[in-house]
Design an enzyme around this catalytic site. Structure first.
Site, PDB file in Angstrom:
ATOM      1  N   HIS A 107       0.805  -1.227   0.000  1.00 16.65           N
ATOM      2  CA  HIS A 107       0.000   0.000   0.000  1.00 16.65           C
ATOM      3  C   HIS A 107       0.837   1.277   0.000  1.00 16.65           C
ATOM      4  CE1 HIS A 107       1.029  -0.275   4.288  1.00 16.65           C
ATOM      5  NE2 HIS A 107       0.862   1.025   4.299  1.00 16.65           N
TER       6      HIS A 107
HETATM    7  C1  UD1 Z   1      -1.387   5.682   5.927  1.00 16.37           C
HETATM    8  C2  UD1 Z   1      -0.011   6.124   6.388  1.00 16.37           C
HETATM    9  C3  UD1 Z   1       0.984   4.979   6.203  1.00 16.37           C
HETATM   10  C4  UD1 Z   1       0.500   3.718   6.879  1.00 16.37           C
HETATM   11  C5  UD1 Z   1      -0.918   3.381   6.430  1.00 16.37           C
HETATM   12  C6  UD1 Z   1      -1.432   2.223   7.218  1.00 16.37           C
HETATM   13  C7  UD1 Z   1       0.489   8.519   6.105  1.00 16.37           C
HETATM   14  C8  UD1 Z   1       1.245   9.512   5.306  1.00 16.37           C
HETATM   15  N1  UD1 Z   1       0.475   7.258   5.618  1.00 16.37           N
HETATM   16  O1  UD1 Z   1      -1.295   5.404   4.540  1.00 16.37           O
HETATM   17  O2  UD1 Z   1       2.230   5.343   6.769  1.00 16.37           O
HETATM   18  O3  UD1 Z   1       1.364   2.684   6.534  1.00 16.37           O
HETATM   19  O4  UD1 Z   1      -1.773   4.519   6.644  1.00 16.37           O
HETATM   20  O5  UD1 Z   1      -2.417   1.520   6.542  1.00 16.37           O
HETATM   21  O6  UD1 Z   1      -0.076   8.846   7.122  1.00 16.37           O
HETATM   22  N2  UD1 Z   1      -8.853   5.100   2.071  1.00 16.37           N
HETATM   23  C9  UD1 Z   1     -10.100   4.539   2.068  1.00 16.37           C
HETATM   24  N3  UD1 Z   1     -10.650   4.191   3.274  1.00 16.37           N
HETATM   25  C10 UD1 Z   1     -10.009   4.370   4.458  1.00 16.37           C
HETATM   26  C11 UD1 Z   1      -8.746   4.949   4.452  1.00 16.37           C
HETATM   27  C12 UD1 Z   1      -8.173   5.304   3.238  1.00 16.37           C
HETATM   28  O7  UD1 Z   1     -10.715   4.370   1.030  1.00 16.37           O
HETATM   29  O8  UD1 Z   1     -10.569   4.018   5.512  1.00 16.37           O
HETATM   30  C13 UD1 Z   1      -8.243   5.445   0.761  1.00 16.37           C
HETATM   31  C14 UD1 Z   1      -8.530   6.877   0.330  1.00 16.37           C
HETATM   32  O9  UD1 Z   1      -8.661   6.878  -1.054  1.00 16.37           O
HETATM   33  C15 UD1 Z   1      -7.262   7.602   0.713  1.00 16.37           C
HETATM   34  C16 UD1 Z   1      -6.188   6.548   0.509  1.00 16.37           C
HETATM   35  O10 UD1 Z   1      -6.809   5.322   0.877  1.00 16.37           O
HETATM   36  O11 UD1 Z   1      -7.030   8.748  -0.077  1.00 16.37           O
HETATM   37  C17 UD1 Z   1      -4.947   6.761   1.351  1.00 16.37           C
HETATM   38  O12 UD1 Z   1      -5.274   6.866   2.743  1.00 16.37           O
HETATM   39  P1  UD1 Z   1      -4.302   7.653   3.739  1.00 16.37           P
HETATM   40  O13 UD1 Z   1      -4.780   7.518   5.120  1.00 16.37           O
HETATM   41  O14 UD1 Z   1      -4.092   9.038   3.228  1.00 16.37           O
HETATM   42  O15 UD1 Z   1      -2.924   6.915   3.551  1.00 16.37           O
HETATM   43  P2  UD1 Z   1      -2.589   5.361   3.646  1.00 16.37           P
HETATM   44  O16 UD1 Z   1      -2.126   4.928   2.307  1.00 16.37           O
HETATM   45  O17 UD1 Z   1      -3.697   4.630   4.286  1.00 16.37           O
HETATM   46  N1  UDP Z   2      -3.542  -5.833   9.080  1.00 12.62           N
HETATM   47  C1  UDP Z   2      -4.836  -6.331   9.245  1.00 12.62           C
HETATM   48  N2  UDP Z   2      -5.566  -6.639   8.128  1.00 12.62           N
HETATM   49  C2  UDP Z   2      -5.080  -6.498   6.863  1.00 12.62           C
HETATM   50  C3  UDP Z   2      -3.769  -5.993   6.703  1.00 12.62           C
HETATM   51  C4  UDP Z   2      -3.038  -5.654   7.837  1.00 12.62           C
HETATM   52  O1  UDP Z   2      -5.296  -6.499  10.377  1.00 12.62           O
HETATM   53  O2  UDP Z   2      -5.798  -6.801   5.896  1.00 12.62           O
HETATM   54  C5  UDP Z   2      -2.762  -5.447  10.269  1.00 12.62           C
HETATM   55  C6  UDP Z   2      -1.444  -6.173  10.413  1.00 12.62           C
HETATM   56  O3  UDP Z   2      -1.589  -7.333  11.186  1.00 12.62           O
HETATM   57  C7  UDP Z   2      -0.556  -5.129  11.087  1.00 12.62           C
HETATM   58  C8  UDP Z   2      -1.127  -3.814  10.605  1.00 12.62           C
HETATM   59  O4  UDP Z   2      -2.430  -4.085  10.130  1.00 12.62           O
HETATM   60  O5  UDP Z   2      -0.682  -5.179  12.498  1.00 12.62           O
HETATM   61  C9  UDP Z   2      -0.257  -3.219   9.537  1.00 12.62           C
HETATM   62  O6  UDP Z   2      -0.890  -2.139   8.969  1.00 12.62           O
HETATM   63  P1  UDP Z   2      -0.444  -1.496   7.594  1.00 12.62           P
HETATM   64  O7  UDP Z   2       0.283  -2.500   6.790  1.00 12.62           O
HETATM   65  O8  UDP Z   2      -1.655  -0.875   7.012  1.00 12.62           O
HETATM   66  O9  UDP Z   2       0.489  -0.288   8.054  1.00 12.62           O
HETATM   67  P2  UDP Z   2       2.047  -0.094   8.339  1.00 12.62           P
HETATM   68  O10 UDP Z   2       2.449  -1.058   9.397  1.00 12.62           O
HETATM   69  O11 UDP Z   2       2.777  -0.285   7.046  1.00 12.62           O
HETATM   70  O12 UDP Z   2       2.128   1.325   8.769  1.00 12.62           O
END
Ligand code: UD1
Ligand code: UDP
Length: 377
Positions: A204
């Site tokens: 992601h």
């Molecule tokens: C964010 C964090 C990243 C973390 C990740 C965990 C930042 C800069 N990035 O990335 O470090 O690893 O969360 O998963 O803070 N969206 C949905 N539904 C949701 C949330 C997001 O549809 O509930 C979609 C939206 O289109 C949004 C995109 O995902 O624009 C990105 O979401 P965002 O929270 O901005 O960043 P992540 O990629 O989730």
């Molecule tokens: N995770 C989850 N369901 C999923 C993918 C991830 O519960 O479908 C959990 C995973 O076990 C871990 C956390 O989410 O604890 C990791 O989140 P993510 O990869 O979104 O973020 P990052 O760690 O890269 O910030």
């Protein structure tokens, strides 16, 4: 004592849950502030339910946006709550925009910030997370690096006071939930998967998903896998796959199950029973080594170098040849597999949450929970 927790994404909920639990066990009710950075049921509410967290006190509904929009709106809303609630300390975890917003809003109100998982560095300033980590660490008063490596990163930047190596709370969360997951989750049966016969995929990161050519390289890796695989797809990636016209192609790969993001118990069970994990996630690199599953990381750097040093993780980037070379070695060389799977867990004993609560309670008792004018000697 009144600790405020500011969080907003999936990994923050999971990794702060042991700290919240530790405060509750010590008779302290934490104030829970959810920014709403993640808002889909399967990105947020499912974790609040499964981890049995108390009700959220303030739901800020910040949602998605550009980097500045998301951080700015979160800061404005967090500041209002902190001004009203006047907590003794604000806890943030990790490196998201929620963390940066929480840390900046808090320190400027002279409410000390405690950063859980401080000191991580990928040394790649093009990642939004790296900027968030650096700034959050420098805005924080109390720092909880998970490992000695992370502590050294802080030292290099002149941060030496109120630094406590605690281990990573991810271990606590895994230990608290792995058995429950085996009992409660039916994820293997639901998807028709056999233990150790599939690879678990997640991706992601902005650097892998925001550019069409990179996302296509990911799809090419998935197309060439010589083993079954399952990919619970992050909503960010799904959106980008649609935009770049890749979704149908990835959903059409014969040996690959593409699904929605899964709850924590399902995901833990999938991780634990996987033959190997391919991911660009930070938390999943950690969980893989804790659960003795070989990890191939779809990135060119990592802020978790301990996993690579320990021998449980290899950085393969988006290089198809390299990814395949390692998957084939794991499949064909039992000694190599055994070595990767048995790499020692560098993230501690699962008591990080308790340590963090104890340290903060002690600092509070001694009247030392405050923003000092200088921490450089
Ligand atoms: C964010 C964090 C990243 C973390 C990740 C965990 C930042 C800069 N990035 O990335 O470090 O690893 O969360 O998963 O803070 N969206 C949905 N539904 C949701 C949330 C997001 O549809 O509930 C979609 C939206 O289109 C949004 C995109 O995902 O624009 C990105 O979401 P965002 O929270 O901005 O960043 P992540 O990629 O989730
Ligand atoms: N995770 C989850 N369901 C999923 C993918 C991830 O519960 O479908 C959990 C995973 O076990 C871990 C956390 O989410 O604890 C990791 O989140 P993510 O990869 O979104 O973020 P990052 O760690 O890269 O910030």
């Amino acid at each position: 004592m009144k600790p405020a927790f500011v969080f907003g994404t999936r990994p923050e909920i999971i990794k702060l849950s042991p700290v919240i639990r530790a405060f509750l066990e010590r008779g302290v009710k934490p104030l829970l502030i959810h920014t709403g950075q993640h808002y889909d049921y399967e990105m947020s509410a499912v974790f609040l339910e499964e981890l049995e967290l108390p009700p959220i006190d303030h739901h800020l509904e910040v949602g998605s946006g550009t980097q500045a929009e998301q951080t700015g709106v979160a800061m404005i809303k967090i500041e209002k709550v902190l001004m009203e609630e006047k907590p003794d300390v604000t806890l943030v975890q990790g490196d998201t925009n929620t963390v940066l917003a929480g840390a900046l809003a808090s320190v400027k109100l002279k409410i000390p910030v405690a950063h859980v998982e401080a000191g991580l560095r990928s040394f790649d300033r093009t990642m939004p997370e790296e900027i968030n980590r650096i700034l959050a660490d420098h805005a924080s008063e109390i720092l909880f690096p998970p490992t000695e490596d992370a502590k050294r990163n802080l030292e290099r930047e002149g941060i030496t006071e109120n630094v406590y190596v605690t281990g990573n709370t991810v271990v606590d969360a895994v230990l608290q939930n792995a058995e429950v997951a085996e009992e409660k989750s039916d994820v293997l049966e639901r998807f028709g998967l056999e233990p150790k016969k599939y690879v678990l995929i997640t991706a992601h990161r902005a650097e892998n998903t925001d550019r069409g050519e990179n996302l296509e390289r990911l799809v090419e890796i998935l197309e060439s896998l010589p083993i079954r695989a399952i990919y619970p797809m992050h909503p960010r990636t799904r959106k980008r796959m649609e935009e770049f016209g890749l979704l149908e192609r990835v959903e059409g790969i014969e040996n690959l199950i593409v699904t929605k993001p899964l709850g924590y118990l399902d995901f833990l069970r999938l991780e634990r029973n996987a033959f190997a994990i391919m991911t660009d996630s930070g938390g999943i690199q950690e969980e893989a080594i804790i659960l003795n599953v070989p990890c191939l990381t779809l990135r060119y750097n990592t802020e978790r170098p301990e996993t690579v040093d320990a021998g449980g993780n290899v950085l393969v980037g988006l290089e198809k040849e390299r990814a395949l070379e390692y998957i084939n070695r794991l499949l064909n060389d039992p000694e190599f597999y055994r070595k990767m799977a048995n790499a020692p867990n560098p993230f501690g004993d699962g008591k990080a949450g308790e340590r963090i609560a104890e340290i903060l309670l002690e600092l509070h008792k001694r009247g030392e929970l405050r923003v000092k004018s200088s921490r450089f000697i």
